[in-house]
Design a protein around this motif. Structure first.
Motif, PDB file in Angstrom:
ATOM      1  N   TRP A 189       9.814  15.043 -62.906  1.00  0.00           N
ATOM      2  CA  TRP A 189       8.933  14.632 -62.061  1.00  0.00           C
ATOM      3  C   TRP A 189       7.550  13.842 -62.419  1.00  0.00           C
ATOM      4  O   TRP A 189       7.245  12.882 -62.118  1.00  0.00           O
ATOM      5  CB  TRP A 189       8.847  15.342 -60.789  1.00  0.00           C
ATOM      6  CG  TRP A 189       7.834  14.765 -59.642  1.00  0.00           C
ATOM      7  CD1 TRP A 189       8.271  14.180 -58.742  1.00  0.00           C
ATOM      8  CD2 TRP A 189       6.612  14.945 -59.360  1.00  0.00           C
ATOM      9  NE1 TRP A 189       7.477  13.762 -57.780  1.00  0.00           N
ATOM     10  CE2 TRP A 189       6.225  14.232 -58.387  1.00  0.00           C
ATOM     11  CE3 TRP A 189       5.394  15.430 -60.176  1.00  0.00           C
ATOM     12  CZ2 TRP A 189       4.739  13.927 -57.805  1.00  0.00           C
ATOM     13  CZ3 TRP A 189       4.314  15.308 -59.713  1.00  0.00           C
ATOM     14  CH2 TRP A 189       3.929  14.418 -58.549  1.00  0.00           C
ATOM     15  N   MET A 190       6.931  14.706 -63.257  1.00  0.00           N
ATOM     16  CA  MET A 190       5.552  14.294 -63.794  1.00  0.00           C
ATOM     17  C   MET A 190       5.825  13.038 -64.707  1.00  0.00           C
ATOM     18  O   MET A 190       4.967  12.231 -64.605  1.00  0.00           O
ATOM     19  CB  MET A 190       5.082  15.604 -64.763  1.00  0.00           C
ATOM     20  CG  MET A 190       4.653  16.440 -63.920  1.00  0.00           C
ATOM     21  SD  MET A 190       3.155  16.470 -63.040  1.00  0.00           S
ATOM     22  CE  MET A 190       1.851  16.731 -64.664  1.00  0.00           C
ATOM     23  N   ARG A 191       6.654  12.993 -65.591  1.00  0.00           N
ATOM     24  CA  ARG A 191       7.070  11.855 -66.287  1.00  0.00           C
ATOM     25  C   ARG A 191       7.123  10.590 -65.490  1.00  0.00           C
ATOM     26  O   ARG A 191       6.678   9.645 -65.783  1.00  0.00           O
ATOM     27  CB  ARG A 191       8.346  12.184 -67.145  1.00  0.00           C
ATOM     28  CG  ARG A 191       8.554  11.037 -68.382  1.00  0.00           C
ATOM     29  CD  ARG A 191      10.093  11.181 -69.072  1.00  0.00           C
ATOM     30  NE  ARG A 191      10.940  10.826 -67.850  1.00  0.00           N
ATOM     31  CZ  ARG A 191      11.197   9.584 -67.370  1.00  0.00           C
ATOM     32  NH1 ARG A 191      10.583   8.429 -67.559  1.00  0.00           N
ATOM     33  NH2 ARG A 191      12.155   9.411 -66.726  1.00  0.00           N
ATOM     34  N   GLY A 226      -3.751  19.807 -58.471  1.00  0.00           N
ATOM     35  CA  GLY A 226      -3.199  20.173 -59.643  1.00  0.00           C
ATOM     36  C   GLY A 226      -2.435  19.189 -60.110  1.00  0.00           C
ATOM     37  O   GLY A 226      -1.676  19.640 -61.448  1.00  0.00           O
ATOM     38  N   LEU A 227      -2.088  18.216 -59.612  1.00  0.00           N
ATOM     39  CA  LEU A 227      -0.829  16.936 -59.959  1.00  0.00           C
ATOM     40  C   LEU A 227      -1.757  15.845 -60.391  1.00  0.00           C
ATOM     41  O   LEU A 227      -2.893  15.548 -59.838  1.00  0.00           O
ATOM     42  CB  LEU A 227      -0.061  17.094 -58.979  1.00  0.00           C
ATOM     43  CG  LEU A 227       1.152  18.233 -58.651  1.00  0.00           C
ATOM     44  CD1 LEU A 227       2.159  17.905 -57.606  1.00  0.00           C
ATOM     45  CD2 LEU A 227       1.644  18.570 -60.050  1.00  0.00           C
ATOM     46  N   PRO A 228      -0.987  14.720 -60.906  1.00  0.00           N
ATOM     47  CA  PRO A 228      -1.717  13.624 -61.221  1.00  0.00           C
ATOM     48  C   PRO A 228      -1.887  12.949 -59.791  1.00  0.00           C
ATOM     49  O   PRO A 228      -1.414  13.037 -58.798  1.00  0.00           O
ATOM     50  CB  PRO A 228      -0.647  12.657 -61.871  1.00  0.00           C
ATOM     51  CG  PRO A 228       0.450  13.682 -62.260  1.00  0.00           C
ATOM     52  CD  PRO A 228       0.331  15.076 -61.433  1.00  0.00           C
ATOM     53  N   PRO A 229      -2.979  11.876 -60.070  1.00  0.00           N
ATOM     54  CA  PRO A 229      -3.288  10.869 -58.893  1.00  0.00           C
ATOM     55  C   PRO A 229      -2.106  10.331 -58.360  1.00  0.00           C
ATOM     56  O   PRO A 229      -1.337   9.919 -58.972  1.00  0.00           O
ATOM     57  CB  PRO A 229      -4.467  10.251 -59.408  1.00  0.00           C
ATOM     58  CG  PRO A 229      -4.969  10.615 -60.563  1.00  0.00           C
ATOM     59  CD  PRO A 229      -3.811  11.464 -61.096  1.00  0.00           C
ATOM     60  N   ALA A 230      -2.256  10.483 -57.019  1.00  0.00           N
ATOM     61  CA  ALA A 230      -1.021   9.515 -56.134  1.00  0.00           C
ATOM     62  C   ALA A 230      -1.621   7.834 -56.083  1.00  0.00           C
ATOM     63  O   ALA A 230      -2.537   7.820 -55.708  1.00  0.00           O
ATOM     64  CB  ALA A 230      -0.545  10.049 -55.030  1.00  0.00           C
ATOM     65  N   THR A 231      -0.659   7.005 -56.342  1.00  0.00           N
ATOM     66  CA  THR A 231      -0.819   5.811 -56.102  1.00  0.00           C
ATOM     67  C   THR A 231       0.390   5.055 -55.655  1.00  0.00           C
ATOM     68  O   THR A 231       0.461   3.872 -55.672  1.00  0.00           O
ATOM     69  CB  THR A 231      -1.189   5.155 -57.631  1.00  0.00           C
ATOM     70  OG1 THR A 231      -0.107   5.221 -58.572  1.00  0.00           O
ATOM     71  CG2 THR A 231      -2.433   5.599 -58.008  1.00  0.00           C
ATOM     72  N   GLY A 232       1.139   5.915 -54.949  1.00  0.00           N
ATOM     73  CA  GLY A 232       2.362   5.224 -54.330  1.00  0.00           C
ATOM     74  C   GLY A 232       3.641   5.123 -55.410  1.00  0.00           C
ATOM     75  O   GLY A 232       4.581   4.349 -55.062  1.00  0.00           O
ATOM     76  N   GLN A 233       3.424   5.958 -56.352  1.00  0.00           N
ATOM     77  CA  GLN A 233       4.635   6.175 -57.522  1.00  0.00           C
ATOM     78  C   GLN A 233       5.937   6.403 -56.543  1.00  0.00           C
ATOM     79  O   GLN A 233       5.848   6.996 -55.995  1.00  0.00           O
ATOM     80  CB  GLN A 233       4.104   7.025 -58.569  1.00  0.00           C
ATOM     81  CG  GLN A 233       2.939   6.561 -59.365  1.00  0.00           C
ATOM     82  CD  GLN A 233       1.948   7.634 -58.690  1.00  0.00           C
ATOM     83  OE1 GLN A 233       1.569   7.727 -57.625  1.00  0.00           O
ATOM     84  NE2 GLN A 233       1.120   8.452 -59.672  1.00  0.00           N
ATOM     85  N   THR A 234       7.052   6.014 -57.182  1.00  0.00           N
ATOM     86  CA  THR A 234       8.194   6.415 -56.809  1.00  0.00           C
ATOM     87  C   THR A 234       8.950   6.867 -57.895  1.00  0.00           C
ATOM     88  O   THR A 234       8.667   7.021 -59.060  1.00  0.00           O
ATOM     89  CB  THR A 234       9.203   4.957 -56.490  1.00  0.00           C
ATOM     90  OG1 THR A 234       9.271   4.257 -57.602  1.00  0.00           O
ATOM     91  CG2 THR A 234       8.569   4.172 -55.197  1.00  0.00           C
ATOM     92  N   TYR A 235       9.776   7.919 -57.419  1.00  0.00           N
ATOM     93  CA  TYR A 235      10.642   8.822 -58.406  1.00  0.00           C
ATOM     94  C   TYR A 235      12.209   9.029 -57.551  1.00  0.00           C
ATOM     95  O   TYR A 235      12.302   8.877 -56.641  1.00  0.00           O
ATOM     96  CB  TYR A 235       9.843  10.269 -58.541  1.00  0.00           C
ATOM     97  CG  TYR A 235       9.681  10.843 -57.258  1.00  0.00           C
ATOM     98  CD1 TYR A 235      10.295  11.871 -56.781  1.00  0.00           C
ATOM     99  CD2 TYR A 235       8.236  10.422 -56.746  1.00  0.00           C
ATOM    100  CE1 TYR A 235      10.072  12.482 -55.423  1.00  0.00           C
ATOM    101  CE2 TYR A 235       7.917  11.225 -55.368  1.00  0.00           C
ATOM    102  CZ  TYR A 235       8.798  12.010 -54.799  1.00  0.00           C
ATOM    103  OH  TYR A 235       8.435  12.705 -53.881  1.00  0.00           O
ATOM    104  N   ARG A 236      12.891   9.542 -58.638  1.00  0.00           N
ATOM    105  CA  ARG A 236      14.242   9.828 -58.209  1.00  0.00           C
ATOM    106  C   ARG A 236      14.704  11.048 -59.303  1.00  0.00           C
ATOM    107  O   ARG A 236      14.608  11.090 -60.430  1.00  0.00           O
ATOM    108  CB  ARG A 236      15.219   8.633 -58.508  1.00  0.00           C
ATOM    109  CG  ARG A 236      16.366   8.719 -58.427  1.00  0.00           C
ATOM    110  CD  ARG A 236      17.356   7.461 -58.579  1.00  0.00           C
ATOM    111  NE  ARG A 236      18.923   7.683 -58.409  1.00  0.00           N
ATOM    112  CZ  ARG A 236      19.666   8.004 -57.379  1.00  0.00           C
ATOM    113  NH1 ARG A 236      19.176   7.633 -56.021  1.00  0.00           N
ATOM    114  NH2 ARG A 236      20.905   8.004 -57.454  1.00  0.00           N
ATOM    115  N   LEU A 237      15.019  12.014 -58.598  1.00  0.00           N
ATOM    116  CA  LEU A 237      15.211  13.313 -59.277  1.00  0.00           C
ATOM    117  C   LEU A 237      16.291  14.175 -58.619  1.00  0.00           C
ATOM    118  O   LEU A 237      16.243  14.464 -57.592  1.00  0.00           O
ATOM    119  CB  LEU A 237      13.732  14.237 -59.010  1.00  0.00           C
ATOM    120  CG  LEU A 237      13.380  15.067 -59.796  1.00  0.00           C
ATOM    121  CD1 LEU A 237      13.163  14.663 -61.305  1.00  0.00           C
ATOM    122  CD2 LEU A 237      12.106  15.844 -59.293  1.00  0.00           C
TER     123      LEU A 237
END
Length: 133
Positions: free
Chosen positions: A127-129, A91-102
């Motif tokens: 997080w989605m953004r 149900g979430l976008p495809p994972a491609t190794g994206q990093t996030y800080r939240l």
């Protein structure tokens, strides 16, 4: 162990990737209230959640501040989640190794010297953004 030390130990185990040690700090009847979704009851469901999260995300928590009430039966923690999205979560976008800080926070109930409720909040839209770009 006092409440703040209990919560610190829980997050030290999280940051070390030691989910079994996290489980040791939980009450057998723990309730896990997630940001989006239902309530997981019991250690077995919490362990399943941890396994799924470990497969899909690599996260380290920083800027930790822990609060506890005077009686030690309620606590909260505020922190920053520094993560990498490893495997596509349903149900979430495809994972491609994206990093996030939240920024995030968790509320706790303590019973019999163990964590009896974990309620975590974060901004899923932010997080989605970050992962969609």
């Amino acid at each position: 162990m006092d409440t703040k030390a209990l919560i610190a130990s829980y997050y030290d185990a999280f940051n070390a990737g030691q989910t079994d040690r996290m489980l040791d700090l939980l009450h057998d009847d723990v309730e896990h209230h997630v940001n989006e979704g239902g309530i997981r009851k019991g250690k077995a469901l919490f362990a399943e959640f941890n396994t799924h999260m470990t497969e899909s995300y690599r996260e380290t928590l920083t800027d930790m501040v822990i609060f506890a009430n005077e009686t030690g039966d309620r606590a909260a923690a505020e922190f920053v989640v520094n993560g990498t999205y490893l495997k596509t979560d349903e149900g979430l976008p495809p994972a491609t190794g994206q990093t996030y800080r939240l920024p995030a926070g968790t509320f706790f109930v303590i019973r019999d010297g163990k964590i009896a409720r974990v309620t975590t909040y974060y901004n899923l839209a932010e997080w989605m953004r970050q992962v969609v770009g």
